[in-house]
Scaffold this motif. Sequence first.
Motif, PDB file in Angstrom:
ATOM      1  N   VAL A   1       1.942 -38.802  31.223  1.00 43.36           N
ATOM      2  CA  VAL A   1       2.477 -37.815  32.164  1.00 43.36           C
ATOM      3  C   VAL A   1       2.069 -38.194  33.588  1.00 43.36           C
ATOM      4  N   GLY A   2       0.823 -38.576  33.765  1.00 46.39           N
ATOM      5  CA  GLY A   2       0.346 -38.985  35.086  1.00 46.39           C
ATOM      6  C   GLY A   2       1.066 -40.205  35.620  1.00 46.39           C
ATOM      7  N   ALA A   3       1.433 -41.141  34.733  1.00 43.29           N
ATOM      8  CA  ALA A   3       2.173 -42.325  35.172  1.00 43.29           C
ATOM      9  C   ALA A   3       3.561 -41.931  35.681  1.00 43.29           C
ATOM     10  N   PHE A   4       4.177 -40.949  35.040  1.00 41.48           N
ATOM     11  CA  PHE A   4       5.490 -40.472  35.489  1.00 41.48           C
ATOM     12  C   PHE A   4       5.394 -39.698  36.800  1.00 41.48           C
ATOM     13  N   THR A   5       4.392 -38.839  36.917  1.00 42.93           N
ATOM     14  CA  THR A   5       4.359 -37.889  38.035  1.00 42.93           C
ATOM     15  C   THR A   5       3.563 -38.389  39.230  1.00 42.93           C
ATOM     16  N   GLY A   6       2.630 -39.288  38.999  1.00 42.97           N
ATOM     17  CA  GLY A   6       1.801 -39.773  40.080  1.00 42.97           C
ATOM     18  C   GLY A   6       0.587 -38.897  40.303  1.00 42.97           C
ATOM     19  N   MET A   7      -0.241 -39.363  41.189  1.00 46.04           N
ATOM     20  CA  MET A   7      -1.532 -38.718  41.427  1.00 46.04           C
ATOM     21  C   MET A   7      -1.403 -37.346  42.094  1.00 46.04           C
ATOM     22  N   GLN A   8      -0.373 -37.151  42.916  1.00 41.02           N
ATOM     23  CA  GLN A   8      -0.264 -35.909  43.676  1.00 41.02           C
ATOM     24  C   GLN A   8      -0.019 -34.694  42.774  1.00 41.02           C
ATOM     25  N   ASP A   9       0.511 -34.889  41.568  1.00 38.99           N
ATOM     26  CA  ASP A   9       0.844 -33.752  40.708  1.00 38.99           C
ATOM     27  C   ASP A   9      -0.060 -33.601  39.487  1.00 38.99           C
ATOM     28  N   ILE A  10      -0.794 -34.629  39.112  1.00 41.31           N
ATOM     29  CA  ILE A  10      -1.466 -34.609  37.820  1.00 41.31           C
ATOM     30  C   ILE A  10      -2.573 -33.554  37.726  1.00 41.31           C
ATOM     31  N   VAL A  11      -3.292 -33.293  38.781  1.00 41.49           N
ATOM     32  CA  VAL A  11      -4.358 -32.273  38.713  1.00 41.49           C
ATOM     33  C   VAL A  11      -3.739 -30.901  38.453  1.00 41.49           C
ATOM     34  N   GLY A  12      -2.662 -30.568  39.139  1.00 43.96           N
ATOM     35  CA  GLY A  12      -1.974 -29.302  38.900  1.00 43.96           C
ATOM     36  C   GLY A  12      -1.432 -29.216  37.487  1.00 43.96           C
ATOM     37  N   ILE A  13      -0.873 -30.319  36.993  1.00 45.00           N
ATOM     38  CA  ILE A  13      -0.343 -30.343  35.629  1.00 45.00           C
ATOM     39  C   ILE A  13      -1.463 -30.125  34.616  1.00 45.00           C
ATOM     40  N   VAL A  14      -2.596 -30.757  34.828  1.00 41.69           N
ATOM     41  CA  VAL A  14      -3.739 -30.575  33.912  1.00 41.69           C
ATOM     42  C   VAL A  14      -4.190 -29.110  33.915  1.00 41.69           C
ATOM     43  N   LEU A  15      -4.286 -28.505  35.083  1.00 43.52           N
ATOM     44  CA  LEU A  15      -4.691 -27.088  35.146  1.00 43.52           C
ATOM     45  C   LEU A  15      -3.687 -26.192  34.426  1.00 43.52           C
ATOM     46  N   PHE A  16      -2.398 -26.406  34.667  1.00 47.19           N
ATOM     47  CA  PHE A  16      -1.372 -25.618  33.982  1.00 47.19           C
ATOM     48  C   PHE A  16      -1.404 -25.870  32.475  1.00 47.19           C
ATOM     49  N   THR A  17      -1.717 -27.102  32.071  1.00 49.71           N
ATOM     50  CA  THR A  17      -1.820 -27.437  30.649  1.00 49.71           C
ATOM     51  C   THR A  17      -2.970 -26.681  30.002  1.00 49.71           C
ATOM     52  N   PHE A  18      -4.112 -26.591  30.688  1.00 47.31           N
ATOM     53  CA  PHE A  18      -5.235 -25.842  30.130  1.00 47.31           C
ATOM     54  C   PHE A  18      -4.889 -24.366  29.970  1.00 47.31           C
ATOM     55  N   VAL A  19      -4.175 -23.802  30.931  1.00 47.14           N
ATOM     56  CA  VAL A  19      -3.744 -22.405  30.817  1.00 47.14           C
ATOM     57  C   VAL A  19      -2.785 -22.257  29.635  1.00 47.14           C
ATOM     58  N   ALA A  20      -1.811 -23.159  29.536  1.00 44.06           N
ATOM     59  CA  ALA A  20      -0.862 -23.101  28.420  1.00 44.06           C
ATOM     60  C   ALA A  20      -1.586 -23.256  27.089  1.00 44.06           C
ATOM     61  N   GLY A  21      -2.562 -24.165  27.034  1.00 42.77           N
ATOM     62  CA  GLY A  21      -3.342 -24.349  25.810  1.00 42.77           C
ATOM     63  C   GLY A  21      -4.122 -23.104  25.435  1.00 42.77           C
ATOM     64  N   GLY A  22      -4.682 -22.426  26.421  1.00 38.98           N
ATOM     65  CA  GLY A  22      -5.406 -21.182  26.153  1.00 38.98           C
ATOM     66  C   GLY A  22      -4.490 -20.095  25.626  1.00 38.98           C
ATOM     67  N   VAL A  23      -3.324 -19.956  26.245  1.00 39.66           N
ATOM     68  CA  VAL A  23      -2.360 -18.948  25.789  1.00 39.66           C
ATOM     69  C   VAL A  23      -1.877 -19.263  24.370  1.00 39.66           C
ATOM     70  N   LEU A  24      -1.567 -20.534  24.117  1.00 38.91           N
ATOM     71  CA  LEU A  24      -1.129 -20.928  22.773  1.00 38.91           C
ATOM     72  C   LEU A  24      -2.231 -20.716  21.735  1.00 38.91           C
TER      73      LEU A  24
END
Length: 183
Positions: free
Chosen positions: A94-117
């Motif tokens: 995912v980071g290779a597709f999105t680049g460095m500018q987005d990956i931290v936000g994606i990881v944070l949103f992923t942790f939230v999604a993982g918690g909800v799931l």
Amino acid sequence: MPSTITISILLGARLGLLAGFLLAAVITDTAARKIPNKLVLGGLAVAFLCQGLFFGGSGLLDGAKGMGLGFVLFLPLYLLRAMGAGDVKLMAMVGAFTGMQDIVGIVLFTFVAGGVLSLAFALKLKSLHRLINNMKYLTLAGMSKVAAGKMPVNDFPVNSIGTLPYAWAITLGTAGYFVWRSL
């Protein structure tokens, strides 16, 4: 110099390809609880091809940085046995597709999604109390080991409520991040 419309189309194409790889990961992770290396390696190849074609050398560098940061941010969870290696490699893709500018936000949103799931999974199995007790135990045991200067690795298995195919969380977190960013 490409126009704004051309750049938007290229970014959309890149995210569309990422969505396809994430969907394939969700299907395989749900069915077999495994994310195949071939899928991740194919995704990495396409990601770097997109980065190079769309953005040249700076895109390749940004993709490499995003891949490395996605990998590094998920690696501790693998080392703590809280996540599988496929999940770590998928976040690197995912980071290779999105680049460095987005990956931290994606990881944070992923942790939230993982918690909800995880909460939804526990509620479905009527195991919310066990999930909360496991979290308390792992948190306290981990903190006491860190305080003693040791790695916070769990030596004793907890009474798990099951495994969650984390490709779902990565996919929902990635999509959620881009929806949030577009607002």
